[in-house]
Design a protein around this motif. Structure first.
Motif, PDB file in Angstrom:
ATOM      1  N   PRO A   1       0.846  -1.156   0.032  1.00 35.86           N
ATOM      2  CA  PRO A   1      -0.096   0.036   0.082  1.00 35.86           C
ATOM      3  C   PRO A   1       0.977   1.134  -0.106  1.00 35.86           C
ATOM      4  O   PRO A   1       1.924   1.267   0.647  1.00 35.86           O
ATOM      5  CB  PRO A   1      -0.736   0.190   1.083  1.00 35.86           C
ATOM      6  CG  PRO A   1      -0.199  -1.039   2.167  1.00 35.86           C
ATOM      7  CD  PRO A   1       0.682  -1.938   1.219  1.00 35.86           C
ATOM      8  N   GLN A   2       0.432   2.115  -0.945  1.00 36.30           N
ATOM      9  CA  GLN A   2       1.106   3.543  -0.808  1.00 36.30           C
ATOM     10  C   GLN A   2       0.297   4.549  -0.544  1.00 36.30           C
ATOM     11  O   GLN A   2      -0.869   4.824  -0.880  1.00 36.30           O
ATOM     12  CB  GLN A   2       1.916   3.732  -2.154  1.00 36.30           C
ATOM     13  CG  GLN A   2       2.572   2.355  -2.812  1.00 36.30           C
ATOM     14  CD  GLN A   2       2.142   1.804  -4.149  1.00 36.30           C
ATOM     15  OE1 GLN A   2       1.850   2.505  -5.053  1.00 36.30           O
ATOM     16  NE2 GLN A   2       1.695   0.546  -3.948  1.00 36.30           N
ATOM     17  N   TYR A   3       0.877   5.715   0.026  1.00 33.67           N
ATOM     18  CA  TYR A   3       0.300   6.954   0.239  1.00 33.67           C
ATOM     19  C   TYR A   3       0.895   8.339  -0.290  1.00 33.67           C
ATOM     20  O   TYR A   3       2.392   7.932  -0.535  1.00 33.67           O
ATOM     21  CB  TYR A   3      -0.027   6.962   1.730  1.00 33.67           C
ATOM     22  CG  TYR A   3      -0.850   5.540   2.510  1.00 33.67           C
ATOM     23  CD1 TYR A   3      -2.059   5.877   2.396  1.00 33.67           C
ATOM     24  CD2 TYR A   3      -0.014   4.751   2.828  1.00 33.67           C
ATOM     25  CE1 TYR A   3      -2.797   4.771   2.965  1.00 33.67           C
ATOM     26  CE2 TYR A   3      -0.653   3.717   3.241  1.00 33.67           C
ATOM     27  CZ  TYR A   3      -2.102   3.828   3.458  1.00 33.67           C
ATOM     28  OH  TYR A   3      -2.742   2.514   4.054  1.00 33.67           O
ATOM     29  N   SER A   4       0.477   9.130  -0.224  1.00 33.77           N
ATOM     30  CA  SER A   4       1.019  10.502  -0.361  1.00 33.77           C
ATOM     31  C   SER A   4       1.715  11.201   0.709  1.00 33.77           C
ATOM     32  O   SER A   4       1.280  10.837   1.810  1.00 33.77           O
ATOM     33  CB  SER A   4       0.033  11.443  -0.888  1.00 33.77           C
ATOM     34  OG  SER A   4       0.644  12.811  -1.222  1.00 33.77           O
ATOM     35  N   TYR A   5       3.131  11.736   0.600  1.00 28.48           N
ATOM     36  CA  TYR A   5       3.803  12.175   1.730  1.00 28.48           C
ATOM     37  C   TYR A   5       4.223  13.418   1.378  1.00 28.48           C
ATOM     38  O   TYR A   5       4.613  13.682   0.333  1.00 28.48           O
ATOM     39  CB  TYR A   5       5.017  11.164   2.101  1.00 28.48           C
ATOM     40  CG  TYR A   5       4.498  10.020   3.005  1.00 28.48           C
ATOM     41  CD1 TYR A   5       4.773   9.683   4.175  1.00 28.48           C
ATOM     42  CD2 TYR A   5       3.982   8.735   2.182  1.00 28.48           C
ATOM     43  CE1 TYR A   5       4.220   8.554   4.909  1.00 28.48           C
ATOM     44  CE2 TYR A   5       3.739   7.590   2.746  1.00 28.48           C
ATOM     45  CZ  TYR A   5       3.908   7.468   4.045  1.00 28.48           C
ATOM     46  OH  TYR A   5       3.613   6.283   4.858  1.00 28.48           O
ATOM     47  N   THR A   6       4.302  14.362   2.368  1.00 26.36           N
ATOM     48  CA  THR A   6       5.116  15.598   2.448  1.00 26.36           C
ATOM     49  C   THR A   6       6.177  15.649   3.090  1.00 26.36           C
ATOM     50  O   THR A   6       6.296  15.109   4.414  1.00 26.36           O
ATOM     51  CB  THR A   6       4.082  16.658   2.981  1.00 26.36           C
ATOM     52  OG1 THR A   6       2.723  16.924   2.132  1.00 26.36           O
ATOM     53  CG2 THR A   6       4.916  18.047   2.657  1.00 26.36           C
ATOM     54  N   VAL A   7       7.515  15.849   2.331  1.00 23.52           N
ATOM     55  CA  VAL A   7       8.685  15.810   3.080  1.00 23.52           C
ATOM     56  C   VAL A   7       9.305  17.447   2.994  1.00 23.52           C
ATOM     57  O   VAL A   7       9.419  17.586   2.250  1.00 23.52           O
ATOM     58  CB  VAL A   7       9.418  14.899   2.352  1.00 23.52           C
ATOM     59  CG1 VAL A   7      10.903  14.645   2.959  1.00 23.52           C
ATOM     60  CG2 VAL A   7       8.758  13.483   2.098  1.00 23.52           C
ATOM     61  N   THR A   8       9.886  17.530   4.120  1.00 28.63           N
ATOM     62  CA  THR A   8      10.724  18.756   4.344  1.00 28.63           C
ATOM     63  C   THR A   8      12.067  18.440   4.615  1.00 28.63           C
ATOM     64  O   THR A   8      12.500  17.754   5.489  1.00 28.63           O
ATOM     65  CB  THR A   8       9.972  19.666   5.484  1.00 28.63           C
ATOM     66  OG1 THR A   8       8.665  19.977   5.225  1.00 28.63           O
ATOM     67  CG2 THR A   8      10.842  20.847   5.688  1.00 28.63           C
ATOM     68  N   THR A   9      13.001  19.163   3.796  1.00 26.05           N
ATOM     69  CA  THR A   9      14.401  18.926   3.866  1.00 26.05           C
ATOM     70  C   THR A   9      15.061  20.148   4.872  1.00 26.05           C
ATOM     71  O   THR A   9      14.527  21.326   4.847  1.00 26.05           O
ATOM     72  CB  THR A   9      14.992  18.450   2.542  1.00 26.05           C
ATOM     73  OG1 THR A   9      15.054  19.775   2.101  1.00 26.05           O
ATOM     74  CG2 THR A   9      14.154  17.746   1.844  1.00 26.05           C
ATOM     75  N   ASP A  10      16.361  20.194   4.907  1.00 23.94           N
ATOM     76  CA  ASP A  10      17.029  21.080   5.379  1.00 23.94           C
ATOM     77  C   ASP A  10      17.668  22.324   4.173  1.00 23.94           C
ATOM     78  O   ASP A  10      18.438  23.197   4.456  1.00 23.94           O
ATOM     79  CB  ASP A  10      18.292  20.691   6.267  1.00 23.94           C
ATOM     80  CG  ASP A  10      19.253  19.926   5.252  1.00 23.94           C
ATOM     81  OD1 ASP A  10      19.018  19.818   4.017  1.00 23.94           O
ATOM     82  OD2 ASP A  10      20.219  19.278   5.827  1.00 23.94           O
ATOM     83  N   GLY A  11      17.200  21.910   3.199  1.00 21.04           N
ATOM     84  CA  GLY A  11      17.269  22.942   1.897  1.00 21.04           C
ATOM     85  C   GLY A  11      18.094  22.273   0.869  1.00 21.04           C
ATOM     86  O   GLY A  11      18.108  22.634  -0.121  1.00 21.04           O
TER      87      GLY A  11
ATOM     88  N   SER B   1       3.795  11.195  -4.348  1.00 22.72           N
ATOM     89  CA  SER B   1       2.576  10.802  -4.467  1.00 22.72           C
ATOM     90  C   SER B   1       2.213   9.410  -4.427  1.00 22.72           C
ATOM     91  O   SER B   1       1.247   9.207  -3.949  1.00 22.72           O
ATOM     92  CB  SER B   1       2.138  10.923  -6.087  1.00 22.72           C
ATOM     93  OG  SER B   1       3.080  10.233  -7.004  1.00 22.72           O
ATOM     94  N   ALA B   2       3.275   8.601  -4.252  1.00 24.43           N
ATOM     95  CA  ALA B   2       3.292   7.079  -3.767  1.00 24.43           C
ATOM     96  C   ALA B   2       4.329   6.493  -2.964  1.00 24.43           C
ATOM     97  O   ALA B   2       4.925   5.850  -3.875  1.00 24.43           O
ATOM     98  CB  ALA B   2       2.638   6.464  -5.084  1.00 24.43           C
ATOM     99  N   LEU B   3       4.311   6.693  -1.928  1.00 31.68           N
ATOM    100  CA  LEU B   3       5.551   5.996  -1.015  1.00 31.68           C
ATOM    101  C   LEU B   3       4.747   4.789  -0.208  1.00 31.68           C
ATOM    102  O   LEU B   3       3.803   4.919   0.361  1.00 31.68           O
ATOM    103  CB  LEU B   3       6.166   6.979  -0.290  1.00 31.68           C
ATOM    104  CG  LEU B   3       7.297   8.072  -0.845  1.00 31.68           C
ATOM    105  CD1 LEU B   3       7.691   8.774   0.392  1.00 31.68           C
ATOM    106  CD2 LEU B   3       8.190   6.803  -1.308  1.00 31.68           C
ATOM    107  N   THR B   4       5.459   3.547  -0.234  1.00 31.53           N
ATOM    108  CA  THR B   4       5.134   2.788   0.963  1.00 31.53           C
ATOM    109  C   THR B   4       5.648   3.108   2.134  1.00 31.53           C
ATOM    110  O   THR B   4       6.513   4.004   2.196  1.00 31.53           O
ATOM    111  CB  THR B   4       5.841   1.245   0.502  1.00 31.53           C
ATOM    112  OG1 THR B   4       7.248   1.618   0.556  1.00 31.53           O
ATOM    113  CG2 THR B   4       5.414   0.792  -0.925  1.00 31.53           C
ATOM    114  N   GLU B   5       5.170   2.484   3.264  1.00 36.24           N
ATOM    115  CA  GLU B   5       5.534   2.898   4.533  1.00 36.24           C
ATOM    116  C   GLU B   5       7.136   2.732   4.846  1.00 36.24           C
ATOM    117  O   GLU B   5       7.641   3.235   5.584  1.00 36.24           O
ATOM    118  CB  GLU B   5       4.611   2.110   5.622  1.00 36.24           C
ATOM    119  CG  GLU B   5       3.386   2.721   5.637  1.00 36.24           C
ATOM    120  CD  GLU B   5       2.308   2.010   6.793  1.00 36.24           C
ATOM    121  OE1 GLU B   5       2.550   0.882   6.944  1.00 36.24           O
ATOM    122  OE2 GLU B   5       1.857   2.779   7.225  1.00 36.24           O
ATOM    123  N   GLU B   6       7.529   1.388   4.224  1.00 34.39           N
ATOM    124  CA  GLU B   6       8.843   1.101   4.256  1.00 34.39           C
ATOM    125  C   GLU B   6       9.680   1.989   3.508  1.00 34.39           C
ATOM    126  O   GLU B   6      10.953   2.503   4.098  1.00 34.39           O
ATOM    127  CB  GLU B   6       9.080  -0.295   3.658  1.00 34.39           C
ATOM    128  CG  GLU B   6       8.436  -1.252   4.198  1.00 34.39           C
ATOM    129  CD  GLU B   6       6.904  -1.454   3.798  1.00 34.39           C
ATOM    130  OE1 GLU B   6       6.296  -0.823   3.194  1.00 34.39           O
ATOM    131  OE2 GLU B   6       6.264  -2.563   4.617  1.00 34.39           O
TER     132      GLU B   6
END
Length: 517
Positions: free
Chosen positions: A284-294, A323-328
């Motif tokens: 199963p995959q979901y959409s994720y929002t990721v913030t980096t240090d720049g 848009s589509a990442l697994t939890e792993e």
């Protein structure tokens, strides 16, 4: 057409057959009445034209019989000396009426022991081609059907470009409901994209017994219940009123079976208040929002380490949308030194409107928080009122064919006031593993049992649209099973070994036969 209508239609055909062939039966040494007895008349006719009795079965197999009828018409007139090309064309072009013409106007000299070997190469080729089409149609309809994955809703388990064999016998082969259609094509003719079938007549739904029932987590191919598109992926305004078996083929994972109470909480599916345990191969995959240090993720890291190629933020941004990442994969991404935060995107706002979740405009649900909803089971009765009617309206009218009228708070089904409803067939809840990129039951509701096509069992080819040359083929996915535990295992090398052995043995036997002669 109802069973009564089909029975009347069948009797009319039998009467017409008797009127058009009784003299032919007599000329062949049979009794006149034998032309009038349903089924038995076909058995006798096979003997008259010196063909196997088992051909009778093919005359009653939908779609296959469309090929067999012209063959029998031609074979009949040839059994009485009508062997010219003109005779053959007339038999086919008049839809068999030429047989009746011969029956009443020609001198009938039956040839009981006529040669069945075609007299020229062209006729032999046509005969072989017709036989091949009949066999292929039988296999395609009742045993195994090739199918391709057109979308990413089951990404990680089934990929875009996978070519599958879909078993018809696992859940029971469904006989065609569309009686007049081109064999081995679906709703449109390849290349010219024209309709491949006639809406009339329609056969009653019938399914042979299967070797298993649909279980939770099974991947299932089915006809898209709300399909009205003229051609799959054609988003123009062209619409088509399609019979059940000509609706577009979809493939999803069955997460709810008849009798289940299903809900979705923060993107996770719950069945009867227990979290659904997915099989090992499900991703199963979901959409994720990721913030980096720049800093920015190395594309090689994204593809090789996370094994993802999904789109992400533009260069120069700190925030990335996967848009589509697994939890792993998300967990591995979280361990990257440049990652400051990673959040699974869960919707809490109601999805309404014509593109909202099922049933549209009646709940405050959305794709990630949904239900509970009951999955109907054949023979079970549910209370029926204005509040829950939206869940069952299409089921009652479209899937089970009842007349439904609502006046104020009064519900009438087939003219009678209804306060409850008993389901006529089983229903299923189908979802894609790519939870945020899947058009599934959350948006159009239940999948009726009569829409089920089959079970994907085998990937025989897999192609990558972005690959070139040999890399266009995903060799590691060829000849792998769809189900099972652990990582998919390719049986391709064993297939090549078996193929080489077959040709080697065949060559050796042919050579030995030639030397012996």
């Amino acid at each position: 057409m109802t069973l009564t209508q089909w029975f009347v239609f069948f009797l009319v055909v039998q009467v017409l057959h008797f009127i058009g062939t009784w003299k032919i039966y007599e000329a062949a040494g049979r009794k006149r009445w034998e032309a009038a007895v349903p089924i038995y008349n076909a058995i006798v006719l096979m003997k008259i034209i010196n063909r196997p009795v088992w051909w009778t079965i093919l005359l009653f197999v939908p779609i296959v019989n469309l090929i067999m009828f012209p063959v029998v018409w031609v074979e009949t007139i040839r059994s009485f000396g009508k062997n010219t090309t003109t005779d053959t064309i007339l038999a086919i072009a008049t839809l068999g009426l030429y047989v009746a013409y011969v029956n009443y106007t020609a001198k009938l000299n039956h040839i009981p022991d006529r040669s069945l070997i075609p007299e020229n190469r062209g006729a032999d080729t046509i005969s072989s081609l017709l036989f091949a089409i009949v066999v292929a149609t039988l296999v395609h309809t009742y045993v195994m059907q090739p199918f391709t994955i057109p979308s990413s809703s089951l990404e990680k388990t089934l990929l875009v470009g996978d070519f599958l064999f879909v078993s018809k016998f696992h859940y029971g082969a469904r006989t065609p409901m569309t009686a007049v259609a081109l064999p081995m094509v679906h709703d449109s003719i390849p290349l010219i994209h024209k309709k491949s079938y006639s809406n009339w007549p329609q056969l009653p739904y019938f399914r042979f017994p299967g070797v298993q029932h649909i279980e939770r987590n099974d991947i299932v191919v089915f006809n898209w219940p709300v399909d009205t598109v003229f051609v799959f992926f054609d988003r123009s305004n062209r619409k088509a009123d399609k019979p059940i078996d000509k609706k577009s083929n979809y493939v999803k994972r069955c997460v709810g079976v008849p009798g289940d109470s299903l809900s979705i909480k923060d993107g996770y599916v719950y069945i009867n208040n227990k979290k659904l345990q997915l099989p090992e191969r499900a991703r199963p995959q979901y959409s994720y929002t990721v913030t980096t240090d720049g800093s920015f993720y190395d594309p090689t890291y994204l593809q090789n380490e996370l094994n993802v190629t999904d789109r992400y933020g533009q260069t120069g941004e700190k925030t990335f949308i996967f848009s589509a990442l697994t939890e792993e994969s998300a967990a591995r991404l979280a361990k990257n030194p440049i990652t400051k935060s990673i959040t699974r995107n869960i919707s809490h706002e109601p999805e309404t409107g014509s593109h909202g979740v099922f049933p549209q405009n009646t709940t405050n649900w959305n794709r990630d928080n949904y239900g509970p909803i009951y999955i109907p089971e054949a023979g079970k009765t549910t209370p029926l009122n204005i509040q829950n009617l939206p869940f069952y309206k299409r089921l009652i009218t479209e899937y089970e064919g009842h007349d439904l009228k609502v006046t104020g708070s009064e519900i009438r089904i087939d003219g009678k006031i209804a306060t409850s409803y008993t389901f006529g067939q089983d229903y299923y809840w189908m979802m894609g593993d790519n939870r945020h990129n899947s058009e599934d039951s959350r948006y159009w509701g239940y999948v009726p049992a009569n829409h089920v096509v089959g079970k994907p069992v085998f990937i025989w080819l897999s192609t990558n649209a972005n690959g070139k040359g040999f890399n266009k083929i995903r060799w590691e996915r060829m000849f792998t099973t769809v189900g099972g535990d652990g990582e998919p295992f390719s049986y391709f090398k064993f297939f090549l070994i078996a193929l080489a052995a077959y040709f080697g043995i065949t060559f050796f036997l042919d050579k030995r036969k030639t030397n012996a002669e």
